[in-house]
Enzyme design. Sequence first.
Site, mmCIF file in Angstrom:
data_model
loop_
_atom_site.group_PDB
_atom_site.id
_atom_site.type_symbol
_atom_site.label_atom_id
_atom_site.label_comp_id
_atom_site.label_asym_id
_atom_site.label_seq_id
_atom_site.Cartn_x
_atom_site.Cartn_y
_atom_site.Cartn_z
ATOM 1 N N GLY A 175 1.082 -1.024 0.431
ATOM 2 C CA GLY A 175 0.238 -0.083 -0.156
ATOM 3 C C GLY A 175 0.690 1.095 0.000
ATOM 4 O O GLY A 175 1.701 0.779 -0.204
ATOM 5 N N GLN A 204 2.682 9.819 1.603
ATOM 6 C CA GLN A 204 4.320 8.974 1.490
ATOM 7 C C GLN A 204 5.062 9.662 0.625
ATOM 8 O O GLN A 204 6.235 8.879 0.264
ATOM 9 C CB GLN A 204 4.086 7.738 1.469
ATOM 10 C CG GLN A 204 3.029 7.306 2.548
ATOM 11 C CD GLN A 204 2.804 5.941 3.005
ATOM 12 O OE1 GLN A 204 2.093 5.209 2.856
ATOM 13 N NE2 GLN A 204 3.863 5.005 3.700
ATOM 14 N N CYS A 251 5.147 0.092 7.297
ATOM 15 C CA CYS A 251 5.644 0.915 6.625
ATOM 16 C C CYS A 251 6.092 1.484 6.012
ATOM 17 O O CYS A 251 8.239 1.493 6.466
ATOM 18 C CB CYS A 251 5.068 2.243 7.104
ATOM 19 S SG CYS A 251 4.580 3.870 6.992
ATOM 20 N N LEU A 252 6.446 2.167 4.654
ATOM 21 C CA LEU A 252 7.106 2.121 4.070
ATOM 22 C C LEU A 252 8.058 4.013 4.532
ATOM 23 O O LEU A 252 9.222 4.234 4.310
ATOM 24 C CB LEU A 252 6.839 1.800 2.599
ATOM 25 C CG LEU A 252 6.476 1.059 1.603
ATOM 26 C CD1 LEU A 252 5.838 1.690 0.136
ATOM 27 C CD2 LEU A 252 7.408 -0.050 1.362
ATOM 28 N N HIS A 256 -4.786 0.734 7.182
ATOM 29 C CA HIS A 256 -3.567 1.698 7.732
ATOM 30 C C HIS A 256 -3.565 2.803 6.599
ATOM 31 O O HIS A 256 -3.081 3.315 6.982
ATOM 32 C CB HIS A 256 -2.516 0.832 7.055
ATOM 33 C CG HIS A 256 -0.882 1.373 7.035
ATOM 34 N ND1 HIS A 256 0.135 0.778 8.432
ATOM 35 C CD2 HIS A 256 -0.117 2.115 6.657
ATOM 36 C CE1 HIS A 256 1.028 1.414 8.018
ATOM 37 N NE2 HIS A 256 0.906 2.545 6.911
ATOM 38 N N GLU A 257 -3.868 2.523 4.978
ATOM 39 C CA GLU A 257 -3.643 3.619 3.945
ATOM 40 C C GLU A 257 -4.634 4.710 4.104
ATOM 41 O O GLU A 257 -3.996 5.685 4.553
ATOM 42 C CB GLU A 257 -3.729 3.357 3.315
ATOM 43 C CG GLU A 257 -2.307 2.292 1.951
ATOM 44 C CD GLU A 257 -1.119 2.193 2.721
ATOM 45 O OE1 GLU A 257 -0.334 4.012 2.824
ATOM 46 O OE2 GLU A 257 -0.279 1.420 3.395
ATOM 47 N N HIS A 307 -3.237 7.064 7.380
ATOM 48 C CA HIS A 307 -2.654 8.071 6.595
ATOM 49 C C HIS A 307 -2.930 9.474 6.300
ATOM 50 O O HIS A 307 -2.240 10.436 5.930
ATOM 51 C CB HIS A 307 -1.472 7.266 4.817
ATOM 52 C CG HIS A 307 -0.569 6.568 5.554
ATOM 53 N ND1 HIS A 307 0.822 7.075 6.224
ATOM 54 C CD2 HIS A 307 0.333 6.011 5.287
ATOM 55 C CE1 HIS A 307 1.456 6.423 6.380
ATOM 56 N NE2 HIS A 307 1.688 4.806 5.683
#
Length: 157
Positions: free
Chosen positions: A46, A51, A90-91, A132-133, A136
């Site tokens: 994701g 991000q 998480c990236l 999660h996304e 963000h």
Amino acid sequence: MAILPIVTYPAPILETVCQPVTVFDRKLIKLLNDMYDTMLAADGVGLAAPQIGVDQQIAIVDIGDRHGRIELINPVIVEQSGEQIGPEGCLSFPGLFGEVKRFQYVKVRAQNRRGRPFEIEATGFLARALQHEIDHLHGILFTSKVIRYYEEGEFEG
């Protein structure tokens, strides 16, 4: 298509409430395609617009299941139930993993790349990725929901 640089914590945009998308044009389509390529290149499931430094309510999820690539524009969770606890990374937090409590089931209403509304229902890992996304896009980071961090080598996402 381009691979975009991923913003890492503590960049302020990661804790910003993003703006709704109001223009559905070629620029948006290019951004969605670049986000997808960036997510794949980073080995993620994701990616949310903040991000990559973009203050808009756009996220992409692809956990490798039958749903494939899911593009979420202006997403809202309209139903949720149950509970699951599982690993997340998480990236924007390279190498950091922890256990997070999420809803087991969610129904999400969003728009596609052309602005058409749609709904998707999900359970398990897909529900976790969607939550999660979407977090963000509201400036909420998974680190604020971690129950327990994994020690180095304990979990490799």
